[in-house]
Design an enzyme around this catalytic site. Structure first.
Site, PDB file in Angstrom:
ATOM      1  N   TRP A 323     -32.114 -98.670  28.645  1.00 23.13           N
ATOM      2  CA  TRP A 323     -31.317 -99.099  27.489  1.00 23.13           C
ATOM      3  C   TRP A 323     -32.147-100.036  26.604  1.00 23.13           C
ATOM      4  CZ3 TRP A 323     -29.940-103.988  25.842  1.00 23.13           C
ATOM      5  CH2 TRP A 323     -28.993-104.051  24.823  1.00 23.13           C
ATOM      6  N   HIS A 324     -32.967-100.875  27.250  1.00 24.83           N
ATOM      7  CA  HIS A 324     -33.747-101.839  26.483  1.00 24.83           C
ATOM      8  C   HIS A 324     -34.766-101.167  25.594  1.00 24.83           C
ATOM      9  CE1 HIS A 324     -32.065-104.947  29.107  1.00 24.83           C
ATOM     10  NE2 HIS A 324     -32.372-105.767  28.128  1.00 24.83           N
ATOM     11  N   GLY A 325     -35.388-100.135  26.099  1.00 22.33           N
ATOM     12  CA  GLY A 325     -36.417 -99.503  25.280  1.00 22.33           C
ATOM     13  C   GLY A 325     -36.817 -98.160  25.842  1.00 22.33           C
TER      14      GLY A 325
END
Lengths: 469, 369
Positions: A323-325
């Site tokens: 989700w972060h990257g």
């Protein structure tokens, strides 16, 4: 639009001024909605359509779900919402990632060059507002929340500008009820909001941005620098990302508070944690609770035996990392956190009785040091642009210490300052950090922050780290 | 989080105003040692331009950590250059020679005096930020009236200092234009300096101009078209790109003008940006080495010396592990010379002078004066 841009202050002043003049709740919300759409369009008006599309879909789906008792139809509607939202998120956020990964794995083998296909622009804030609307439809599906009937209220919930692009991830059951009430403005709330905004600005501009150059320099050339320098850079990155993101959260919460709305707290002294489990109760709390409620628990949580619990923890953190990257380094970051969370759950029953007799201070110190070490090592993967860089940084940290020595005094000062501020929370002086509107101390600290931010700005453009997510 | 009840507006306003006053006092006290001071300038008729007020001590903290005391005519290290006795050499340049980043004893001029002072030689630094070789053409005769250097050394931290810049040195046809040094808020500077208001000066400038001094307020929705984006625009600084030399005729025009400006020996000192950290390695090869050799050859034809210190800078790094450029509060290897860099330049000047004293010697250049 960034919170530390003059344009944001102009927008805020205009909105606040209008809210002072307009007393009725309905028109006030329309002002806020218009301001929110402008806030988003300031980055790129073409993506307003995407925001509007997701908003309309979830508004309609929720109403349709509420209108029927047919379980299969409700499930289909939920599935439609999930596929639409996650499909858009997946396309915009991960299309390039999958193409690049496929190219790296098979491009040479198949004689393909797919790099020209990686043209997708990541819409700002898509990860945040997608999770926000997902939580709404899931809550309505679970009948934990009534569907929002007024479209403008729902649109404001999705797009409310203080939290639109980088959170906190506001839950519908926290925010929608606030929209149905009159939210009076007051000097006290304005002062509180201004104080929070100022502290956040200080953390972002005076601390995070000013140590960013050091961190960037070391992570750009880890093979050149010596072990001490690399260790300082890793500590500095831990401070930078905390000050950057919690600073943004403070500014968001402060802005909302001044406008009459309340957001949940997003950070609670995460580096004081004595286990990774505790760390996730203190770090990016709006995301960790979202992952818990909408991923970990639906996967079965800890209700299906230890083995399945470990798998669920790992899956949750792997997806949290992704989700972060869109990069494998974020997956490894999630893997480290998921692995250690599972390990803690596995070892805790065995370790707890054996360490029970130890002095509390020794247990706390050991737990804190171990947690910090895990978090720092994981941050290396989070910050490094690729595995080669991460490996070089870890080599300098633990194996080969020779290299250029660079100890930047301000960075060391910032790390120590943040350590002292966090540690203050453990002392009886912790209450000093509570802002007091009737004391002269809070205004003095607020204005001191502003003087330092204005007199010692970082040069160059340093966007909020979490904007890329 | 907040414990008090709503305050009446009057009490609220009084406390916030008191807080502002207290914060201002605290900020002024706490930041005083860490803030660059404001340099006041005065128009000097002897050199026909602005120079720092003689006697002013400037404190530089943003890059490096140095205190500089200004003498007359914009010359640091020496209070009055006209009072110097014995042989002198003039060291010309931009902010590298001005050298606010280091204390006076570490500046190249002082180090020349210290290193070859046994011969009674005194180094005189005539540096000002933004200055290029073209400026020296105009300034040389004026300063030669104030003191009598036995040689002029012109520092080139980058070859762009001898290239047309469209400001003072033009190409096609080649011509030189004197560009007077300017500084913003000249009338305000003495007041800011007198009352130590540098913190508020900096804060006000940031508020008005932005951190980078180029604030443009945009209220129109995006996207924003960025100049150069997608058009192969080159990022980074001039140190990241190889120089592109103009025609030899253009360069020779500048060299001829310098040659005509003085009868004394002229020597370029070239100190490229190596060694430096770039792309996860310490770069030791000057990307402009070939261009530098070409400029050196053209200069030699005019009898102007050319000292390329890249090898000396790299050797010093290899021997000591220290970079001649950069400071603890910047990036190692990047930025202005530090004390080591100044010493290496001073050593080169002393060595060149010793070489010049030998029959047929001087500036490693055939035909050097």
């Amino acid at each position: 639009m960034l919170f530390n841009q003059i344009e944001f202050l102009i927008l805020f002043a205009a909105v606040f001024g209008l809210l002072v003049v307009i007393r009725a709740n309905g028109p006030r919300k329309l002002v806020l909605l218009a301001a929110s759409l402008y806030f988003y369009a300031y980055w790129d008006w073409r993506f307003l359509g995407l925001l509007a599309f997701g908003t309309v879909i979830d508004y309609v789906v929720a109403l349709a779900m509420e209108a029927t008792d047919d379980a299969r139809r409700r499930k289909r509607l939920l599935l439609f919402s999930l596929v639409t939202n996650l499909g858009l998120l997946g396309f915009f956020k991960y299309f390039n990632f999958f193409i690049e990964s496929f190219q790296a794995a098979f491009g040479g083998l198949l004689g393909l060059n797919l790099q020209t296909l990686t043209w997708i622009i990541l819409p700002v804030g898509i990860s945040f507002y997608t999770f926000q609307t997902l939580s709404y439809t899931i809550d309505v599906y679970r009948r934990e929340l009534p569907a929002c009937r007024r479209f403008t209220d729902f649109a404001l919930f999705v797009s409310f500008f203080p939290q639109l692009v980088a959170g906190p991830i506001v839950r519908a059951h926290d925010f929608l009820p606030q929209l149905t009430q009159d939210r009076p403005l007051s000097w006290r709330r304005a002062g509180e909001g201004f104080a929070l905004f100022s502290f956040g600005l200080f953390k972002k501009v005076f601390i995070a941005d000013r140590i960013a150059g050091f961190v960037d320099g070391v992570f750009a050339s880890p093979d050149v620098y010596g072990g001490l320098t690399v260790w300082i850079a890793v500590f500095a990155y831990a401070v930078q990302i905390y000050c950057d993101f919690s600073g943004y959260s403070d500014m968001a919460i402060g802005t909302a508070r001044a406008l009459g709305y309340d957001f949940c707290v997003n950070f609670d002294h995460p580096y004081l944690s004595r286990s990774i489990t505790e760390f996730w109760r203190r770090w990016h709390m709006s995301l960790s609770t979202w992952l818990r409620d909408y991923l970990y628990i639906p996967l079965g949580g800890n209700r299906r035996g230890p083995g399945r619990t470990y798998v669920n923890l790992m899956l949750t953190m792997l997806l949290g990392g992704l989700w972060h990257g869109a990069a494998w380094t974020f997956v490894v970051w999630g893997f480290i956190h998921g692995g250690v969370l599972a390990l803690e759950r596995w070892l805790r029953p065995a370790l707890a009785p054996r360490t029970a007799a130890w002095p509390a201070v020794a247990r706390a110190l050991l737990g804190w040091a171990y947690t910090l070490l895990v978090v720092l090592v994981a941050w290396v993967f989070f910050r490094a642009p690729d595995f080669g860089t991460a490996a070089a940084v870890l080599r300098r940290m633990f194996v080969d210490f020779d290299g250029v020595l660079w100890v930047q005094p301000f960075t060391v000062f910032a790390v120590l300052l943040m350590a002292a501020i966090q540690a203050l929370q453990l002392t009886p002086l912790a209450h000093l950090r509570q802002p007091r509107m009737l004391s002269v101390v809070t205004p003095a600290v607020v204005f001191l922050c502003w003087w330092l931010v204005l007199a010692f700005p970082a040069t160059g453009f340093t966007p909020f780290i979490y904007f890329q997510f | 989080m907040f414990t008090e009840h709503d305050a009446p507006p009057r009490a609220f306003a009084v406390r916030w105003l008191a807080g502002l006053c207290l914060a201002t006092l605290l900020a002024a006290l706490l930041t005083a040692p860490f803030t660059d001071s404001v340099v006041p300038y005065v128009n000097d008729p002897a050199v026909l331009g602005l120079v720092p007020v003689p006697g002013h001590v400037h404190r530089q903290r943003a890059e490096g950590w140095g205190d500089s005391r200004f003498g007359r005519f914009g010359v640091s290290v020496h209070d009055d250059v006209t009072a110097l006795r014995g042989p002198t050499v003039a060291i010309w340049g931009d902010s590298y020679v001005e050298a606010w980043q280091v204390d006076d004893p570490d500046k190249v001029a002082a180090q020349v005096t210290a290193l070859c002072g046994a011969d009674g030689l005194t180094g005189v630094g005539v540096g000002q930020s933004g200055r290029a070789a073209a400026d020296v053409v105009f300034l040389l005769p004026r300063y030669e009236k104030l003191f009598s250097p036995e040689a002029h050394y012109i520092v080139l931290p980058h070859l762009s200092d001898v290239l047309p810049d469209g400001l003072r040195f033009f190409d096609d046809p080649p011509r030189l234009v004197e560009v007077p040094f300017t500084a913003g808020s000249l009338g305000l500077r003495p007041i800011l300096e007198r009352f130590h208001l540098q913190l508020f000066w900096r804060a006000a400038r940031t508020a008005v101009n932005g951190a980078d001094g180029n604030r443009v307020v945009r209220l129109r929705p995006g996207p924003v078209k960025r100049p150069g984006a997608g058009a192969g625009g080159l990022g980074g600084t001039k140190y990241d790109r190889p120089v592109v030399l103009p025609s030899d005729a253009t360069l020779e025009y500048l060299l001829a003008a310098l040659d005509a400006a003085t009868e004394r020996p002229l020597v370029f000192i070239y100190t490229p940006a190596v060694p430096r950290i770039r792309a996860n390695a310490v770069e030791t090869q000057d990307q402009d080495a070939a261009a530098a050799r070409h400029v050196a050859a053209l200069a030699a034809r005019r009898g102007i010396g050319f000292l390329d210190l890249s090898a000396a800078f790299v050797r010093a790094y290899q021997q000591t592990g220290e970079f001649p450029r950069g400071f603890h509060n910047g990036v190692p290897g990047s930025g202005h010379w530090n004390a080591l860099g100044h010493r290496l330049v001073a050593e080169a000047i002393c060595a060149d002078r010793a070489d010049r004293a030998r029959p047929g010697g001087g500036s490693s250049a055939p035909g050097a004066r």
